[in-house]
Design an enzyme around this catalytic site. Structure first.
Site, PDB file in Angstrom:
ATOM      1  N   GLU A  48       3.218   4.856  -8.852  1.00  0.00           N
ATOM      2  CA  GLU A  48       3.341   4.555 -10.843  1.00  0.00           C
ATOM      3  C   GLU A  48       3.733   5.888 -10.818  1.00  0.00           C
ATOM      4  O   GLU A  48       4.103   6.246 -12.165  1.00  0.00           O
ATOM      5  CB  GLU A  48       2.392   4.202 -10.467  1.00  0.00           C
ATOM      6  CG  GLU A  48       2.748   2.468 -10.209  1.00  0.00           C
ATOM      7  CD  GLU A  48       1.537   1.690 -10.215  1.00  0.00           C
ATOM      8  OE1 GLU A  48       0.388   2.078 -10.860  1.00  0.00           O
ATOM      9  OE2 GLU A  48       1.684   0.070 -10.273  1.00  0.00           O
ATOM     10  N   GLU A 102      -3.685   2.358  12.696  1.00  0.00           N
ATOM     11  CA  GLU A 102      -4.580   2.703  12.319  1.00  0.00           C
ATOM     12  C   GLU A 102      -5.651   2.985  13.645  1.00  0.00           C
ATOM     13  O   GLU A 102      -6.212   3.962  13.342  1.00  0.00           O
ATOM     14  CB  GLU A 102      -5.780   1.857  11.668  1.00  0.00           C
ATOM     15  CG  GLU A 102      -6.268   0.545  12.020  1.00  0.00           C
ATOM     16  CD  GLU A 102      -7.344  -0.143  11.049  1.00  0.00           C
ATOM     17  OE1 GLU A 102      -8.714  -0.148  11.734  1.00  0.00           O
ATOM     18  OE2 GLU A 102      -6.873  -0.985  10.208  1.00  0.00           O
TER      19      GLU A 102
END
Length: 307
Positions: free
Chosen positions: A85, A116
């Site tokens: 953004e 992960e």
């Protein structure tokens, strides 16, 4: 570490929600809302550390460094969201703020839980995205609600070995992520309403902290005048309207004049300086360049503005 996973603050049971499956819907939702309401206070306790991080990041980015977020699952998605953004909101280069998630972009939609667990993949993803190529000026924010994600820890260790600043964002005080960081931000949000569901309170805290880091950075870089996003890229109808309103607000010109200035100047800051000083685009750009792109400084000698 794995044997003690159940003792982590984010994995313990919340006594308030122990019977949540028996509650009427409205009561259930009020309970969730009440727990969510505690998050802002936990984040507030970490503001001194967040402030240190913002100042340190801004200092390095001014010299050509970049900000990287890295995480897995919810933590990774929130980092990618915040990074993605920044370009449309502040017209910054796409590589200035980067978000990396274990499993790559496909993991934004479909979880790749095993990704992960690899320290090596964290290092590989950092290297593949150019981390450390800015003469030690890059900054890594390792994000892991539990504070123990191997993918994140591997990346943090690599970043420290490269001489870069490493910030740890987790929700478990004393965690491995906190210990691996040069600067730790640890909002202790406590047990989740649904045990271990860190997309809830921990995720909310993470989003709040990331908002502060990126917004604080952009303010420090001069991409905001007052509370107006003067570096906004007018790339769609909504943002064109916003850009016009910003020019009108700062300079007092009409909508028609603001639109014309934006077309002529190419961006909000140039349009504002042109309106304030009555010069050409080239003159306005030179004045902004002399002010290191900081609009307030460029306007300091320009009478007649509302800034």
């Amino acid at each position: 570490m794995e044997a003690n996973l159940g003792t982590l603050l984010t994995e313990t049971r919340n006594s308030r929600s122990a019977d949540i499956d028996t509650l009427p819907t409205e009561q259930m939702l009020r309970l969730i809302n009440e727990e969510d309401a505690t998050v802002a206070a936990r984040v507030a306790e970490t503001i001194p550390a967040i402030a240190q991080a913002v100042d340190a990041i801004a200092e390095r980015v001014r010299q050509g460094g970049r900000l990287y977020y890295i995480g897995a699952g919810t933590s990774g998605r929130l980092g990618v969201l915040d990074a993605s953004e920044c370009p449309p909101t502040y017209s910054v280069p796409r590589d200035m703020v980067q978000g990396l998630i274990a499993g790559g972009d496909p993991a934004l939609r479909v979880s790749e839980e095993g990704a992960e667990d690899s320290r090596e993949r964290g290092v590989q993803d950092l290297v593949a995205n150019g981390f450390g190529q800015s003469a030690g000026l890059d900054v890594l924010v390792g994000i892991a609600a539990s504070g123990r994600t191997p993918y994140v820890l591997g990346a943090m260790e690599h970043a420290r070995d490269a001489g870069c600043l490493v910030i740890g964002l987790s929700c478990v005080p004393g965690s491995a992520v906190e210990q691996a960081a040069d600067l730790a931000i640890t909002p202790a949000t406590g047990p989740e309403v649904i045990t271990g569901s860190t997309r809830m309170k921990a995720g909310t805290a993470t989003k709040l902290v990331l908002n502060m880091l990126s917004t604080g950075l952009m303010v420090k870089l001069g991409y905001v005048l007052g509370n107006l996003m003067v570096n906004v890229a007018p790339t769609n109808a909504k943002l064109v309207d916003r850009a016009e309103r910003i020019v009108m607000e700062v300079t007092g010109v009409s909508r028609e004049r603001a639109s014309g200035l934006l077309r002529e100047g190419g961006n909000v800051k140039t349009a504002i300086v042109m309106a304030a000083r009555g010069g050409s685009r080239e003159q306005a750009e030179a004045q902004l360049q002399a002010a290191n792109g900081v609009l307030r400084a460029a306007l300091a000698a320009a009478p007649g503005t509302a800034a």
